[in-house]
Design a protein around this motif. Structure first.
Motif, PDB file in Angstrom:
ATOM      1  N   ASP A  95      -6.595  -3.777  -2.862  1.00 11.47           N
ATOM      2  CA  ASP A  95      -7.052  -2.603  -3.600  1.00 11.47           C
ATOM      3  C   ASP A  95      -5.903  -1.862  -4.279  1.00 11.47           C
ATOM      4  OD1 ASP A  95      -9.680  -3.106  -3.113  1.00 11.47           O
ATOM      5  OD2 ASP A  95      -9.941  -1.608  -1.549  1.00 11.47           O
ATOM      6  N   ARG A  96      -4.705  -1.959  -3.723  1.00 12.34           N
ATOM      7  CA  ARG A  96      -3.541  -1.377  -4.405  1.00 12.34           C
ATOM      8  C   ARG A  96      -3.116  -2.232  -5.593  1.00 12.34           C
ATOM      9  NH1 ARG A  96      -1.512  -0.692   0.937  1.00 12.34           N
ATOM     10  NH2 ARG A  96      -0.100  -2.468   0.628  1.00 12.34           N
ATOM     11  N   SER A  97      -3.257  -3.538  -5.463  1.00  9.04           N
ATOM     12  CA  SER A  97      -2.699  -4.463  -6.449  1.00  9.04           C
ATOM     13  C   SER A  97      -3.613  -4.719  -7.642  1.00  9.04           C
ATOM     14  CB  SER A  97      -2.391  -5.808  -5.782  1.00  9.04           C
ATOM     15  OG  SER A  97      -1.518  -5.662  -4.691  1.00  9.04           O
ATOM     16  N   GLY A  98      -4.925  -4.692  -7.421  1.00  8.19           N
ATOM     17  CA  GLY A  98      -5.837  -5.132  -8.463  1.00  8.19           C
ATOM     18  C   GLY A  98      -6.701  -4.075  -9.093  1.00  8.19           C
ATOM     19  N   ASN A  99      -6.499  -2.822  -8.735  1.00  8.80           N
ATOM     20  CA  ASN A  99      -7.325  -1.751  -9.298  1.00  8.80           C
ATOM     21  C   ASN A  99      -6.757  -1.311 -10.644  1.00  8.80           C
ATOM     22  OD1 ASN A  99      -8.961   0.392  -9.873  1.00  8.80           O
ATOM     23  ND2 ASN A  99      -8.281   1.668  -8.164  1.00  8.80           N
ATOM     24  N   ILE A 100      -7.260  -1.885 -11.719  1.00  9.97           N
ATOM     25  CA  ILE A 100      -6.699  -1.593 -13.040  1.00  9.97           C
ATOM     26  C   ILE A 100      -6.931  -0.149 -13.462  1.00  9.97           C
ATOM     27  CG2 ILE A 100      -6.827  -3.972 -13.824  1.00  9.97           C
ATOM     28  CD1 ILE A 100      -9.330  -3.288 -15.375  1.00  9.97           C
ATOM     29  N   PRO A 107       1.573  -3.184 -16.912  1.00 12.79           N
ATOM     30  CA  PRO A 107       0.859  -3.665 -15.719  1.00 12.79           C
ATOM     31  C   PRO A 107      -0.660  -3.639 -15.894  1.00 12.79           C
ATOM     32  CG  PRO A 107       2.643  -2.209 -15.088  1.00 12.79           C
ATOM     33  CD  PRO A 107       2.514  -2.088 -16.573  1.00 12.79           C
ATOM     34  N   HIS A 108      -1.148  -2.592 -16.564  1.00 13.51           N
ATOM     35  CA  HIS A 108      -2.587  -2.498 -16.818  1.00 13.51           C
ATOM     36  C   HIS A 108      -3.040  -3.596 -17.769  1.00 13.51           C
ATOM     37  CE1 HIS A 108      -5.916  -0.986 -19.456  1.00 13.51           C
ATOM     38  NE2 HIS A 108      -6.481  -0.846 -18.282  1.00 13.51           N
ATOM     39  N   VAL A 109      -2.285  -3.803 -18.847  1.00  8.80           N
ATOM     40  CA  VAL A 109      -2.647  -4.816 -19.838  1.00  8.80           C
ATOM     41  C   VAL A 109      -2.699  -6.201 -19.201  1.00  8.80           C
ATOM     42  CG1 VAL A 109      -1.898  -5.987 -21.943  1.00  8.80           C
ATOM     43  CG2 VAL A 109      -1.810  -3.486 -21.805  1.00  8.80           C
ATOM     44  N   ASN A 217      -5.470 -18.710 -12.908  1.00 13.54           N
ATOM     45  CA  ASN A 217      -4.397 -17.930 -13.533  1.00 13.54           C
ATOM     46  C   ASN A 217      -3.199 -17.892 -12.596  1.00 13.54           C
ATOM     47  OD1 ASN A 217      -2.721 -15.937 -14.626  1.00 13.54           O
ATOM     48  ND2 ASN A 217      -4.457 -14.746 -15.401  1.00 13.54           N
ATOM     49  N   ASP A 218      -2.173 -18.659 -12.919  1.00 17.68           N
ATOM     50  CA  ASP A 218      -0.992 -18.746 -12.054  1.00 17.68           C
ATOM     51  C   ASP A 218      -0.180 -17.456 -12.023  1.00 17.68           C
ATOM     52  OD1 ASP A 218      -1.615 -21.371 -11.428  1.00 17.68           O
ATOM     53  OD2 ASP A 218      -0.412 -22.197 -13.073  1.00 17.68           O
ATOM     54  N   ASP A 219      -0.499 -16.530 -12.924  1.00 21.91           N
ATOM     55  CA  ASP A 219       0.248 -15.275 -12.991  1.00 21.91           C
ATOM     56  C   ASP A 219      -0.243 -14.251 -11.969  1.00 21.91           C
ATOM     57  OD1 ASP A 219       2.164 -13.491 -14.194  1.00 21.91           O
ATOM     58  OD2 ASP A 219       0.486 -12.487 -15.196  1.00 21.91           O
ATOM     59  N   LEU A 220      -1.374 -14.545 -11.310  1.00 24.57           N
ATOM     60  CA  LEU A 220      -1.973 -13.580 -10.398  1.00 24.57           C
ATOM     61  C   LEU A 220      -1.730 -13.963  -8.948  1.00 24.57           C
ATOM     62  CD1 LEU A 220      -5.461 -13.058 -12.089  1.00 24.57           C
ATOM     63  CD2 LEU A 220      -3.492 -11.532 -12.221  1.00 24.57           C
ATOM     64  N   VAL A 225      -6.169 -11.059  -7.268  1.00 24.09           N
ATOM     65  CA  VAL A 225      -7.489 -11.653  -7.488  1.00 24.09           C
ATOM     66  C   VAL A 225      -8.550 -10.900  -6.688  1.00 24.09           C
ATOM     67  CG1 VAL A 225      -8.911 -13.707  -7.079  1.00 24.09           C
ATOM     68  CG2 VAL A 225      -6.618 -13.955  -8.057  1.00 24.09           C
ATOM     69  N   GLU A 226      -8.288 -10.684  -5.420  1.00 28.19           N
ATOM     70  CA  GLU A 226      -9.261  -9.982  -4.580  1.00 28.19           C
ATOM     71  C   GLU A 226      -9.454  -8.544  -5.046  1.00 28.19           C
ATOM     72  OE1 GLU A 226      -9.561  -8.533   0.071  1.00 28.19           O
ATOM     73  OE2 GLU A 226      -8.768 -10.543  -0.337  1.00 28.19           O
TER      74      GLU A 226
END
Length: 399
Positions: A95-100, A107-109, A217-220, A225-226
Motif C-alpha cells: 500500500d505504500r509502494s503502489g498507491n499512485i 514516480p507517479h507517472v 512488467n519487469d520494472d515493477l 503490483v499488489e
C-alpha cells in the motif's frame, strides 16, 4: 462525528447536500469567491476551490502536490465501514509502494503508465461487447425481481464489480469473494490475501488484463503490483455503481429527461456526460498542497497551504454551465470535472463511460416506463469517506 477541532462553522464542508441537490452554501461561496477558507481535520486551515476555472487550474498545475493528504472538515458524519484490522508487512509495503494517489511527478507517472493501457479509450471499446452482455444479464436479474426492486443491489453494483474484475483479470472462481471484499467490505488483510490469489492464478494462466500486464512488467516490484491492484480495486468501481444509481434517480426525478432518452437511445453517450456532471460524487477530490507560492485567479496560495477542489461546486458553476442546477440531457457537458483532471485525473474514466453508456442504454430501451419508488438520495446521508464523497444508496424502482 466529524473529527474536526472546529465543530460546525462556515469553514467546513456543509452537511445538507444530497447527490442531486448540493447545499446552497456552495452557490453562496461561488458568488463570494473562487477560493474560500476550509478547515482540515488535523487543525490546518487551507482553502476550498469553488469555481470551475480555478478548480481546473489547480488540478492541472504540477506545483500542487498530493502530499500531505489532509482530509477536510465536514458537517456530515463519515459512514462507518469495516474496521481495517491489522495488515502484514507485505501488505503495508504494497500500500505504500503502489498507491499512485500518494505520488507526484516521475514516480507517479511510472506507476500510472503501468496500468493506463488497459483503461484507454481503445481498450475500453474492446470490452464493450462483454460489458453489454454483463449489463443484459443484470437487467434480467432486476426485472425478474419484479417492481420495487433495488436497482443499486441488483443492477448497479453487480455491473460495476463484474466489469472491474473482468478488466483487472480477477478469475471467475474468485468473483464472489472479490465482490464480498470490495463491495460489502472486508478487513484489509482479507482484501490483500484475495489479490494475492488472483495474482498467483494469472502467473499460471496469463490473459489480456491488468494483472497479466503488471506481472509482465519487469520494472515493477511484487509490492508495487499488489499495491496497484489494491488501489484499483478500492477506486473507480464504487464510482460507477454510484453513477448508475444516482443518475437513474436524477432522470426519474425529471421524467421528461428520461423520456427523451427512451425516444432516442443514441443520445445516451452524450447524456452520460451531463449525468455525471449533475450527479458528481466528489464534494472534494483528494487535496493538494502548494509546493511554492501559486497565484490562482486573483489569489496567491502560499507554499504549504492545502487546497481542496470541490468537483460538486465546480460542476455547478454557472460561469461554465448555464442553469447548472437543471439536468439537461441535451446539454454539451464535456469538460466537466466529475472525473477530476490533470495528471491525477481518473485513470478509468473511459471504461466508466462505456459502462454507464451500456447501463443507461439498456434501462431506457427495456424499461421505458420505469419510475422511482423511493431512495435515500433525497435526504442528506453520511459521507462515504473523509475525502469527502457521497455514498451509493438503495434505489427502489418500478415499471
Amino acid at each position: 462525528m466529524t473529527g474536526c477541532p472546529f465543530g460546525h462553522d462556515q469553514s467546513t464542508l456543509p452537511g445538507d447536500s444530497t447527490p442531486t441537490r448540493p447545499s446552497p452554501r456552495f452557490a453562496t461561496w461561488r458568488e463570494e469567491a473562487a477560493l474560500v477558507p476550509l478547515h482540515y481535520r488535523d487543525g490546518h486551515e487551507g482553502v476550498l476551490v469553488t469555481r470551475y476555472d480555478e478548480a481546473k487550474a489547480v488540478l492541472t498545475d504540477p506545483r500542487f502536490s498530493q502530499q500531505p493528504q489532509r482530509m477536510p472538515c465536514a458537517d456530515a458524519p463519515i459512514e462507518a465501514g469495516v474496521p481495517p484490522g491489522p495488515l502484514d508487512e507485505a501488505g503495508l509495503l504494497a500500500d505504500r509502494s503502489g498507491n499512485i494517489l500518494g505520488f507526484d511527478g516521475a514516480p507517479h507517472v511510472r506507476l500510472r503508465r503501468a496500468v493506463t493501457r488497459r483503461f484507454s479509450g481503445r481498450s475500453a471499446r474492446t470490452h464493450r461487447p462483454r460489458i453489454a452482455a454483463i449489463v443484459a444479464e443484470q437487467l434480467e436479474v432486476l426485472i425478474d425481481a419484479g417492481p420495487g426492486a433495488d436497482l443499486l443491489a441488483l443492477y448497479a453494483e453487480p455491473i460495476s464489480i463484474r466489469v472491474h474484475a473482468l478488466v483487472l483479470g480477477v478469475a471467475d472462481h474468485l468473483l464472489d469473494r472479490y465482490a464480498q471484499d470490495y463491495v460489502h467490505g472486508a478487513p484489509l488483510q482479507q482484501q490483500h490475501d484475495l489479490l494475492r490469489e488472483a495474482v498467483a492464478h494469472r502467473r499460471e494462466d496469463p490473459g489480456e488484463d491488468v494483472i497479466s500486464d503488471l506481472l509482465a512488467n519487469d520494472d515493477l516490484t511484487d509490492a508495487e503490483v499488489e499495491g496497484l491492484l489494491h488501489m484499483l480495486s478500492m477506486s473507480g468501481r464504487d464510482t460507477v455503481a454510484y453513477m448508475i444509481s444516482t443518475g437513474t434517480v436524477a432522470l426519474l426525478e425529471d421524467p421528461e429527461q428520461y423520456r427523451l432518452l427512451t425516444q432516442d437511445p443514441e443520445m445516451v453517450p452524450a447524456a452520460v456526460e451531463e449525468i455525471v456532471r449533475f450527479c458528481t460524487m466528489f464534494l472534494t477530490v483528494f487535496p493538494r498542497t502548494a509546493t511554492e507560492a501559486v497565484t490562482i485567479g486573483d489569489v496567491t496560495v502560499e507554499s504549504g497551504t492545502t487546497v481542496s477542489v470541490s468537483a460538486v461546486s465546480a460542476n455547478r458553476d454557472e460561469r461554465r454551465f448555464p442553469d447548472p442546477d437543471r439536468l439537461d440531457v441535451l446539454r454539451d457537458a464535456r469538460g466537466h470535472l466529475a472525473f477530476g483532471d490533470g495528471p491525477h485525473g481518473c485513470v478509468g474514466q473511459q471504461l466508466a463511460r462505456v459502462e454507464l453508456d451500456e447501463a443507461f442504454r439498456a434501462l431506457v430501451t427495456r424499461l421505458p416506463g420505469m419510475r422511482l419508488v423511493s431512495t435515500e438520495y433525497h435526504r442528506p446521508t453520511p459521507l462515504a469517506n473523509p475525502v469527502a464523497t457521497y455514498a451509493a444508496r438503495p434505489v427502489l424502482v418500478s415499471w
